[in-house]
Structure formats: C-alpha cells, structure tokens
Design a protein around this motif. Sequence first.
Motif, PDB file in Angstrom:
ATOM      1  N   TYR A 167       0.846  -1.205   0.000  1.00 37.00           N
ATOM      2  CA  TYR A 167       0.000   0.000   0.000  1.00 37.00           C
ATOM      3  C   TYR A 167       0.870   1.239   0.000  1.00 37.00           C
ATOM      4  O   TYR A 167       1.823   1.343   0.774  1.00 37.00           O
ATOM      5  CB  TYR A 167      -0.900  -0.005   1.237  1.00 37.00           C
ATOM      6  CG  TYR A 167      -1.740   1.234   1.418  1.00 37.00           C
ATOM      7  CD1 TYR A 167      -2.527   1.739   0.383  1.00 37.00           C
ATOM      8  CD2 TYR A 167      -1.758   1.905   2.641  1.00 37.00           C
ATOM      9  CE1 TYR A 167      -3.308   2.876   0.560  1.00 37.00           C
ATOM     10  CE2 TYR A 167      -2.539   3.035   2.844  1.00 37.00           C
ATOM     11  CZ  TYR A 167      -3.314   3.517   1.797  1.00 37.00           C
ATOM     12  OH  TYR A 167      -4.085   4.644   1.970  1.00 37.00           O
ATOM     13  N   ARG A 168       0.543   2.177  -0.868  1.00 37.22           N
ATOM     14  CA  ARG A 168       1.284   3.440  -0.953  1.00 37.22           C
ATOM     15  C   ARG A 168       0.407   4.598  -0.477  1.00 37.22           C
ATOM     16  O   ARG A 168      -0.740   4.725  -0.905  1.00 37.22           O
ATOM     17  CB  ARG A 168       1.743   3.684  -2.389  1.00 37.22           C
ATOM     18  CG  ARG A 168       2.677   2.588  -2.908  1.00 37.22           C
ATOM     19  CD  ARG A 168       3.028   2.802  -4.368  1.00 37.22           C
ATOM     20  NE  ARG A 168       1.848   2.725  -5.228  1.00 37.22           N
ATOM     21  CZ  ARG A 168       1.838   3.095  -6.509  1.00 37.22           C
ATOM     22  NH1 ARG A 168       2.926   3.574  -7.079  1.00 37.22           N
ATOM     23  NH2 ARG A 168       0.735   2.975  -7.226  1.00 37.22           N
ATOM     24  N   PHE A 169       0.977   5.442   0.378  1.00 39.20           N
ATOM     25  CA  PHE A 169       0.199   6.548   0.928  1.00 39.20           C
ATOM     26  C   PHE A 169       1.129   7.688   1.324  1.00 39.20           C
ATOM     27  O   PHE A 169       2.316   7.484   1.595  1.00 39.20           O
ATOM     28  CB  PHE A 169      -0.622   6.091   2.140  1.00 39.20           C
ATOM     29  CG  PHE A 169       0.195   5.541   3.281  1.00 39.20           C
ATOM     30  CD1 PHE A 169       0.579   6.338   4.352  1.00 39.20           C
ATOM     31  CD2 PHE A 169       0.588   4.201   3.279  1.00 39.20           C
ATOM     32  CE1 PHE A 169       1.325   5.831   5.399  1.00 39.20           C
ATOM     33  CE2 PHE A 169       1.344   3.682   4.335  1.00 39.20           C
ATOM     34  CZ  PHE A 169       1.708   4.499   5.391  1.00 39.20           C
ATOM     35  N   ASP A 170       0.570   8.910   1.356  1.00 36.67           N
ATOM     36  CA  ASP A 170       1.327  10.070   1.797  1.00 36.67           C
ATOM     37  C   ASP A 170       1.601   9.980   3.289  1.00 36.67           C
ATOM     38  O   ASP A 170       0.766   9.505   4.064  1.00 36.67           O
ATOM     39  CB  ASP A 170       0.560  11.363   1.500  1.00 36.67           C
ATOM     40  CG  ASP A 170       0.601  11.734   0.034  1.00 36.67           C
ATOM     41  OD1 ASP A 170       1.508  11.252  -0.659  1.00 36.67           O
ATOM     42  OD2 ASP A 170      -0.278  12.489  -0.414  1.00 36.67           O
ATOM     43  N   GLU A 171       2.753  10.461   3.690  1.00 34.00           N
ATOM     44  CA  GLU A 171       3.147  10.408   5.095  1.00 34.00           C
ATOM     45  C   GLU A 171       2.151  11.128   5.998  1.00 34.00           C
ATOM     46  O   GLU A 171       1.896  10.705   7.116  1.00 34.00           O
ATOM     47  CB  GLU A 171       4.536  11.023   5.259  1.00 34.00           C
ATOM     48  CG  GLU A 171       5.106  10.898   6.658  1.00 34.00           C
ATOM     49  CD  GLU A 171       6.486  11.517   6.756  1.00 34.00           C
ATOM     50  OE1 GLU A 171       7.261  11.083   7.625  1.00 34.00           O
ATOM     51  OE2 GLU A 171       6.792  12.410   5.946  1.00 34.00           O
ATOM     52  N   ALA A 172       1.567  12.206   5.498  1.00 39.32           N
ATOM     53  CA  ALA A 172       0.649  13.009   6.312  1.00 39.32           C
ATOM     54  C   ALA A 172      -0.811  12.606   6.132  1.00 39.32           C
ATOM     55  O   ALA A 172      -1.710  13.362   6.500  1.00 39.32           O
ATOM     56  CB  ALA A 172       0.811  14.488   5.958  1.00 39.32           C
ATOM     57  N   THR A 173      -1.072  11.428   5.597  1.00 35.87           N
ATOM     58  CA  THR A 173      -2.432  11.049   5.225  1.00 35.87           C
ATOM     59  C   THR A 173      -3.439  11.213   6.371  1.00 35.87           C
ATOM     60  O   THR A 173      -3.303  10.614   7.428  1.00 35.87           O
ATOM     61  CB  THR A 173      -2.458   9.594   4.714  1.00 35.87           C
ATOM     62  OG1 THR A 173      -3.795   9.233   4.391  1.00 35.87           O
ATOM     63  CG2 THR A 173      -1.906   8.617   5.743  1.00 35.87           C
ATOM     64  N   GLY A 174      -4.416  12.081   6.146  1.00 38.15           N
ATOM     65  CA  GLY A 174      -5.488  12.290   7.112  1.00 38.15           C
ATOM     66  C   GLY A 174      -5.110  13.050   8.357  1.00 38.15           C
ATOM     67  O   GLY A 174      -5.930  13.163   9.282  1.00 38.15           O
ATOM     68  N   ASN A 175      -3.917  13.595   8.435  1.00 36.45           N
ATOM     69  CA  ASN A 175      -3.445  14.238   9.658  1.00 36.45           C
ATOM     70  C   ASN A 175      -4.340  15.418  10.048  1.00 36.45           C
ATOM     71  O   ASN A 175      -4.482  16.374   9.295  1.00 36.45           O
ATOM     72  CB  ASN A 175      -2.010  14.709   9.466  1.00 36.45           C
ATOM     73  CG  ASN A 175      -1.366  15.143  10.769  1.00 36.45           C
ATOM     74  OD1 ASN A 175      -1.705  14.631  11.827  1.00 36.45           O
ATOM     75  ND2 ASN A 175      -0.447  16.089  10.694  1.00 36.45           N
ATOM     76  N   GLY A 176      -4.945  15.350  11.234  1.00 37.15           N
ATOM     77  CA  GLY A 176      -5.774  16.436  11.742  1.00 37.15           C
ATOM     78  C   GLY A 176      -7.234  16.369  11.356  1.00 37.15           C
ATOM     79  O   GLY A 176      -8.040  17.188  11.825  1.00 37.15           O
ATOM     80  N   VAL A 177      -7.628  15.408  10.528  1.00 35.58           N
ATOM     81  CA  VAL A 177      -9.017  15.279  10.111  1.00 35.58           C
ATOM     82  C   VAL A 177      -9.814  14.523  11.176  1.00 35.58           C
ATOM     83  O   VAL A 177      -9.320  13.559  11.769  1.00 35.58           O
ATOM     84  CB  VAL A 177      -9.116  14.544   8.758  1.00 35.58           C
ATOM     85  CG1 VAL A 177     -10.566  14.301   8.368  1.00 35.58           C
ATOM     86  CG2 VAL A 177      -8.398  15.337   7.666  1.00 35.58           C
ATOM     87  N   ASP A 178     -11.044  14.960  11.429  1.00 38.75           N
ATOM     88  CA  ASP A 178     -11.942  14.288  12.363  1.00 38.75           C
ATOM     89  C   ASP A 178     -12.898  13.387  11.593  1.00 38.75           C
ATOM     90  O   ASP A 178     -13.616  13.847  10.700  1.00 38.75           O
ATOM     91  CB  ASP A 178     -12.765  15.306  13.152  1.00 38.75           C
ATOM     92  CG  ASP A 178     -11.903  16.199  14.033  1.00 38.75           C
ATOM     93  OD1 ASP A 178     -10.899  15.700  14.573  1.00 38.75           O
ATOM     94  OD2 ASP A 178     -12.240  17.391  14.168  1.00 38.75           O
ATOM     95  N   VAL A 179     -12.913  12.101  11.928  1.00 33.62           N
ATOM     96  CA  VAL A 179     -13.825  11.155  11.295  1.00 33.62           C
ATOM     97  C   VAL A 179     -14.789  10.630  12.345  1.00 33.62           C
ATOM     98  O   VAL A 179     -14.372  10.117  13.387  1.00 33.62           O
ATOM     99  CB  VAL A 179     -13.071   9.984  10.637  1.00 33.62           C
ATOM    100  CG1 VAL A 179     -14.061   8.978  10.058  1.00 33.62           C
ATOM    101  CG2 VAL A 179     -12.147  10.492   9.534  1.00 33.62           C
ATOM    102  N   TYR A 180     -16.084  10.765  12.072  1.00 33.54           N
ATOM    103  CA  TYR A 180     -17.137  10.314  12.971  1.00 33.54           C
ATOM    104  C   TYR A 180     -17.694   8.995  12.445  1.00 33.54           C
ATOM    105  O   TYR A 180     -18.300   8.952  11.373  1.00 33.54           O
ATOM    106  CB  TYR A 180     -18.241  11.366  13.069  1.00 33.54           C
ATOM    107  CG  TYR A 180     -17.738  12.692  13.591  1.00 33.54           C
ATOM    108  CD1 TYR A 180     -17.644  12.941  14.959  1.00 33.54           C
ATOM    109  CD2 TYR A 180     -17.324  13.702  12.710  1.00 33.54           C
ATOM    110  CE1 TYR A 180     -17.167  14.157  15.442  1.00 33.54           C
ATOM    111  CE2 TYR A 180     -16.845  14.910  13.182  1.00 33.54           C
ATOM    112  CZ  TYR A 180     -16.766  15.138  14.540  1.00 33.54           C
ATOM    113  OH  TYR A 180     -16.288  16.334  15.004  1.00 33.54           O
TER     114      TYR A 180
END
Length: 487
Positions: free
Chosen positions: A216-229
């Motif tokens: 799996y390839r992904f950005d290092e900052a993936t989703g950083n700071g996002v709120d998921v409910y």
Amino acid sequence: MKTLTLLYTTLIITTFQSTVLTAPTSTKHKRWRHPGARRPVLSHSKNNPNDDPFHDYIAILSDEETRPWSEIFDEMGFSTEGSKKLTHSMGVGLGGKPTYNMTSYNVNGIKTFGKNLRAFTINMRESEAEGMDGNPSLASLEKTQMREWAFVRGSEKVLPSLPLAEQRARSFELRKRQDDMMWIQQGNAPWNLQRLSCEHKIDAKGRQPTDLTYHYRFDEATGNGVDVYVVDSGINVDHVEFQGRARMMFSYFGKLNDDVGHGTHCAGTIAALHYGVAKNVNIWGIKVGDSSGVNGEAIVAGIDAAITRHNQRKTQPGFMGSVISMSIGTAPPQQSDFMILQKAIQAGIHVSVAAMNSATDACNFSPGAFSQQIPIINVGASDIDDSRAPFSNFGKCVDIYAPGVSIVSTFNNNSTGIASLDGTSMACPAVTGIIADELVRNPKLRLDPAAMKKHILGKALKGVIKQDNVLTGSELMANNGFPGDPA
C-alpha cells in the motif's frame, strides 16, 4: 491512552395515552418526501376502532419552529405537567472538556433530542399520528424503523493477530515522490489497501485475499488532523492499532463498548496503523446500535452530535475537516436519514455511506438513495478480481465501488484482534479514508462536500468494475491517486 468515560442515562419511551392528544386544526405545509416514502399511517381501519395499533414514531420539527418544547407540546395538546428536563454529558475529549451535551425533555413518555435538527419520539396509535401529520410545527413524521449493519452475516472470520511489537511500530518504507513529497510503502497490508493505491487489477500470485502480504502506498501526512465520525456500534478504543487516536464521543444506549465488532472493523479500515487508509486521522465513535440492532432515532441524535462538535471544531486552530462514515441502512428510504444528513452536508461535513447488500437497486435503500439529491458518496463493494461483489447493491444511486470482500481489519475481541468481513460496510470506510486524505491535500475543499464528491469521483479509476451481466450504474473504482502499481 486512558480510556474515556461517558456519562449517559437512557430515557425510556413509555406509552402515550391518547386522551392528551388533540388533532391539529392548522393546514398542512409543503414538506420533503422521498418518492418511495410512505405516509405514517396506512394500515388501520377507520371503520374498526379495534384496528388502531400503537407504533413508535419520530417527529422532526421544521427549521422555522424555534419555540421552547413546553410551548410546542402545549399547543399540540400534550400535558407538560410533571415533565423533566435532563442534560447528559455524552463524552469527554481532550483537556477533559465535554464533547457533546444533550438536553432531553421527557413529557409523558415523549423523548426530545437534537440541537441542529430538533426531534422527538413518541409511542401512539396510528389514528393519533394521522391527526398529527400535517402540523405546521413538523417537517417530518414517520414510524421508527430499525436499521441494519451493511456486512454479510456469517462472513466474520477472526484471524491471528500481528505480533504486538509489529502492531506498535510504524515499520514502513519511506520514499519520495517526484515532487519531493514524502510517501510511504507498506509491505504487510491487506489486499484492499493495495487496490486503492494502484492502477491495475491485483495479481494475487497464489496469495489468499486475507494474507497480509500486499503493498500500500500513501502520503506520510495522510489524514493528519481530520476528524472522522464513525456512526456505528462503537469502537474498541484500546486497540493498539489506533495508537490513542480513537475516542468514544456519543452513545445512545448508556454503554460505550463495541459489542458487535462492526464499528471497530470499519474504524480500522479508515484509520488503523496497518489496516487503515488514512493512518493519522482522529476517530470519534458515535454508538447508534448494539447487539440488539440499530436504532433509527439514535442515528439522528448521533449525527446531530457530530454536527455540533464539527461546528465547534471548524473555528479552532488545526481543524482540517470532518467526515461521517455510516455503514448502516434500511429499506425503504427514511425521511429522518435524509434530513439529518442534509444538515450535516449544509454544515460542511463530508459523508460516505454503504450501498447495502441485497444485490438490487440501491435507490430503494436508505441513506444511499439520497446520493442523487445531496452530495453524500454511496459506496458499492467489489472483490479482488474487480467484479461487483455478488451481494452488493448497484444502480444509478451507487457513486463508486471499493473493496468489500475478505477485508481484514481491527476487531473487538481484544486489543490486538483482527477479523475478515464482507460487505458494503467494508467498502464505505475505504472511501471515508480517501476523503480524509484529500482534505489534507486540498484544504480548499474542507467545507465543500459537493466539490469533494466531484473530486473523489474524478480521480477514481474509470471502467473498472465488471458488469457481470447486471447494470452496476457506476464502473468507478476508488483510488488515492498514486500512478502505476506498487513495486
């Protein structure tokens, strides 16, 4: 991280006596109704007084109705004598501050809830509901209906966990993109993550779908700071895969634990260290169901709580955006689902939902049917061969597909537990994770769900999902935008 404590006392809905209800004399006003929606009363016989059963109903006030509950109920003919106003702290966040407070007004068995969409539940006869329907204070009145988890029953397979040391370590290979952006390749991923970060169908090379040997390839900052409910059965917040980023925020049942496993599994596909798409997001548990089922009124109250917290968060430093993930549904489409999700969209929350698992037209199911009216993203399920999963709903109301067969993720059995499940429940959180990733990459989309939906569909792989002699509606495969295939 210390487990958070939630204080909540469940209110019991008691039978409401018909003697305190007076039929409204005001004229009906225009309200939204889904084309397939049924009126709240259809079955009782006006010629037979004994054929007038009791049902539980959920009533939603119109946006114009801002008066205190006592005035509203007095006008409707409900006695407010002996009523109780109760305030419940629904969870504790960072710094010990309550994440949500719900004020309930208990009037002769009527239970009120909601800040952004004011509603109440009541048990009454169908004839009483008929007299209440059309009251100008109400935007919606419908029988309450239980929802279902969008996973295939019997597909659960508890698997051996990764070694604890490996689960606690981020032992992935750090790489660079051509634009010098840091990115990571994970070599012990489940197959669904590889499919989300490559252009072509996976060559399993003899591996099983449940093997943790994919890339799996992904950005290092993936989703950083996002709120998921995660609107679901709760989350096993002590699971090591969440690294302290998961918290329970709301429960409609007075208990926090995930006694189903469904919510923990979905949360893991969104955010777990080894099984998640967006490995840095903040996960907030919204418990709307338990082992006895999913409560329709709980969904309204839970999403209302998410909207309240989102409105507080979006003015604070470091806010990166909010996403609701809802792998729950029912048929036919429910007005209450539409109205609360519309409120969430209007507040700037992005929404991903499951298309459900009846191998039929997704437009017959709530909340996915509303993908044609409001910019929620309705997700169908595919398998490792890029075929539509045989159980997945399809049609014009499905926006996009994501892996949903033999999906390995976190589970509720212990702090390291994992399991494999099938369902559009497993596909929906994959798209939730991609939305969270894109919120970090594209700050201008932070409060624009319609533009985000267009963006997610625009970067999806075209013409991938096989028709299988059945019209799927969408042929799009969710993708996080990495070119080529993992090495």
